[in-house]
Design an enzyme around this catalytic site. Structure first.
Site, mmCIF file in Angstrom:
data_model
loop_
_atom_site.group_PDB
_atom_site.id
_atom_site.type_symbol
_atom_site.label_atom_id
_atom_site.label_comp_id
_atom_site.label_asym_id
_atom_site.label_seq_id
_atom_site.Cartn_x
_atom_site.Cartn_y
_atom_site.Cartn_z
ATOM 1 N N LYS A 14 4.206 9.695 122.431
ATOM 2 C CA LYS A 14 4.534 10.645 121.364
ATOM 3 C C LYS A 14 3.559 11.827 121.347
ATOM 4 O O LYS A 14 3.967 12.972 121.275
ATOM 5 C CB LYS A 14 4.506 9.940 119.990
ATOM 6 C CG LYS A 14 5.480 8.774 119.892
ATOM 7 C CD LYS A 14 5.468 8.150 118.494
ATOM 8 C CE LYS A 14 4.180 7.440 118.143
ATOM 9 N NZ LYS A 14 3.956 6.158 118.846
ATOM 10 N N ARG A 89 5.801 5.103 109.448
ATOM 11 C CA ARG A 89 5.659 3.838 110.173
ATOM 12 C C ARG A 89 6.100 2.650 109.328
ATOM 13 O O ARG A 89 6.054 1.514 109.810
ATOM 14 C CB ARG A 89 4.190 3.644 110.548
ATOM 15 C CG ARG A 89 3.837 4.003 111.978
ATOM 16 C CD ARG A 89 2.343 3.795 112.142
ATOM 17 N NE ARG A 89 1.957 3.521 113.499
ATOM 18 C CZ ARG A 89 1.401 4.418 114.320
ATOM 19 N NH1 ARG A 89 1.224 5.661 113.941
ATOM 20 N NH2 ARG A 89 1.043 4.054 115.529
ATOM 21 N N ARG A 128 -5.386 4.104 129.216
ATOM 22 C CA ARG A 128 -5.944 5.133 128.333
ATOM 23 C C ARG A 128 -7.293 4.694 127.781
ATOM 24 O O ARG A 128 -8.199 5.496 127.608
ATOM 25 C CB ARG A 128 -4.959 5.405 127.189
ATOM 26 C CG ARG A 128 -5.428 6.485 126.229
ATOM 27 C CD ARG A 128 -4.348 6.877 125.248
ATOM 28 N NE ARG A 128 -4.267 5.965 124.123
ATOM 29 C CZ ARG A 128 -3.337 6.012 123.167
ATOM 30 N NH1 ARG A 128 -2.400 6.940 123.211
ATOM 31 N NH2 ARG A 128 -3.333 5.162 122.182
ATOM 32 N N ARG A 134 -11.308 4.757 122.397
ATOM 33 C CA ARG A 134 -10.706 4.188 121.183
ATOM 34 C C ARG A 134 -10.847 2.671 121.177
ATOM 35 O O ARG A 134 -10.396 1.996 122.097
ATOM 36 C CB ARG A 134 -9.216 4.568 121.106
ATOM 37 C CG ARG A 134 -8.998 5.978 120.607
ATOM 38 C CD ARG A 134 -7.535 6.373 120.656
ATOM 39 N NE ARG A 134 -6.645 5.482 119.914
ATOM 40 C CZ ARG A 134 -5.371 5.757 119.671
ATOM 41 N NH1 ARG A 134 -4.845 6.891 120.106
ATOM 42 N NH2 ARG A 134 -4.629 4.906 118.997
ATOM 43 N N ARG A 146 -1.041 -4.168 117.664
ATOM 44 C CA ARG A 146 -0.404 -2.894 117.318
ATOM 45 C C ARG A 146 1.090 -2.944 117.623
ATOM 46 O O ARG A 146 1.912 -2.466 116.839
ATOM 47 C CB ARG A 146 -1.057 -1.744 118.090
ATOM 48 C CG ARG A 146 -2.414 -1.403 117.516
ATOM 49 C CD ARG A 146 -3.272 -0.652 118.507
ATOM 50 N NE ARG A 146 -2.719 0.622 118.900
ATOM 51 C CZ ARG A 146 -3.129 1.294 119.978
ATOM 52 N NH1 ARG A 146 -4.060 0.803 120.763
ATOM 53 N NH2 ARG A 146 -2.594 2.458 120.262
HETATM 54 P P1 ADP Z 1 -0.622 4.805 118.709
HETATM 55 O O1 ADP Z 1 0.738 5.352 118.440
HETATM 56 O O2 ADP Z 1 -1.018 4.858 120.143
HETATM 57 O O3 ADP Z 1 -0.849 3.448 118.074
HETATM 58 P P2 ADP Z 1 -1.785 6.505 116.682
HETATM 59 O O4 ADP Z 1 -2.858 7.492 116.943
HETATM 60 O O5 ADP Z 1 -0.464 7.017 116.245
HETATM 61 O O6 ADP Z 1 -1.699 5.714 118.039
HETATM 62 O O7 ADP Z 1 -2.268 5.443 115.586
HETATM 63 C C1 ADP Z 1 -3.489 4.759 115.688
HETATM 64 C C2 ADP Z 1 -3.690 3.883 114.468
HETATM 65 O O8 ADP Z 1 -3.792 4.697 113.285
HETATM 66 C C3 ADP Z 1 -2.574 2.889 114.137
HETATM 67 O O9 ADP Z 1 -2.679 1.694 114.868
HETATM 68 C C4 ADP Z 1 -2.796 2.682 112.626
HETATM 69 O O10 ADP Z 1 -3.873 1.817 112.381
HETATM 70 C C5 ADP Z 1 -3.216 4.064 112.156
HETATM 71 N N1 ADP Z 1 -2.039 4.843 111.707
HETATM 72 C C6 ADP Z 1 -1.544 5.973 112.273
HETATM 73 N N2 ADP Z 1 -0.469 6.404 111.618
HETATM 74 C C7 ADP Z 1 -0.243 5.523 110.605
HETATM 75 C C8 ADP Z 1 0.738 5.384 109.586
HETATM 76 N N3 ADP Z 1 1.745 6.270 109.479
HETATM 77 N N4 ADP Z 1 0.654 4.356 108.723
HETATM 78 C C9 ADP Z 1 -0.332 3.468 108.812
HETATM 79 N N5 ADP Z 1 -1.287 3.506 109.754
HETATM 80 C C10 ADP Z 1 -1.254 4.521 110.654
#
Ligand code: ADP
Length: 190
Positions: A14, A89, A128, A134, A146
């Site tokens: 994404k 989410r 990654r 991270r 996740r």
């Molecule tokens: P990825 O899609 O690779 O998991 P992101 O950068 O989108 O990476 O998200 C990393 C983390 O940030 C998630 O695992 C969660 O803990 C938190 N996070 C991101 N967006 C949300 C959301 N909309 N609601 C709750 N937690 C979120």
């Protein structure tokens, strides 16, 4: 306004695709993950709180995430539209996003999902993790958590947008450029 929800499991690409699409369609890109990581880096109270969830691969609580998202959107309402990456989410987040759009006489134009199989996701995230620094990319157990959070809480949002005839699935495997083209075709068709 064109408002796109870019959707898919962790590692679907994404963020990578949003970087191209925001330039191509002149949209404002909001990655909730990036906003959290910025807050963590700067030791804000939001960052400190979010870190305890993120490092384990759990979702950050809805209200915190929704408040943060609302604030970023409200500050950028003069844009052509938004690419939401990593939001919504959960069901509550999707409802909150609808409300926010409505308040601003706008709507979500489409949810576009990047479809990638789990095995490829894990491989991409571990790769990654070698350079991202991270914590949540660093081991397979956290990555599995996740992906499991995604299937438990997030995947249902496909139905939410399907019911509104706003769901579009795109093959998320292949070259970055090919995938950008697939996504662009959907946006151009809106
Ligand atoms: P990825 O899609 O690779 O998991 P992101 O950068 O989108 O990476 O998200 C990393 C983390 O940030 C998630 O695992 C969660 O803990 C938190 N996070 C991101 N967006 C949300 C959301 N909309 N609601 C709750 N937690 C979120």
């Amino acid at each position: 306004m064109i408002n796109i929800v870019l959707f898919g499991p962790p590692g679907a690409g994404k963020g990578t695709q949003a970087e191209f699409l925001k330039v191509k369609f002149n949209l404002f890109h909001i990655s909730t993950g990036d906003v959290f990581r910025f807050n963590i880096k700067n030791n804000t109270s939001l960052g400190l709180m979010a870190k305890s969830f993120i490092d384990k691969g759990d979702l950050v609580p809805d209200q915190v995430t929704i408040d943060m998202l609302n604030e970023v959107v409200r500050k950028n309402l003069d844009s052509n539209g938004f690419i939401f990456d990593g939001f919504p989410r959960t069901n509550n987040q999707a409802l909150a996003l609808d409300k926010l759009m409505e308040e601003n006489n706008s709507t979500i134009s489409a949810m576009i999902a990047l479809e990638v199989d789990d095995k490829a996701l894990i491989a991409r995230l571990l790769e990654r993790g070698k350079t991202s620094g991270r914590v949540d990319d660093s081991n397979e157990e956290i990555i599995q958590n996740r992906i499991s959070e995604y299937y438990k809480k997030t995947a249902i949002l496909k139905d939410f947008y399907m019911k509104k005839n706003r769901y579009f699935g795109v093959d998320g495997q292949g070259s970055i450029e090919h995938i950008t083209n697939r996504l662009s075709s959907v946006i151009e068709s809106l």
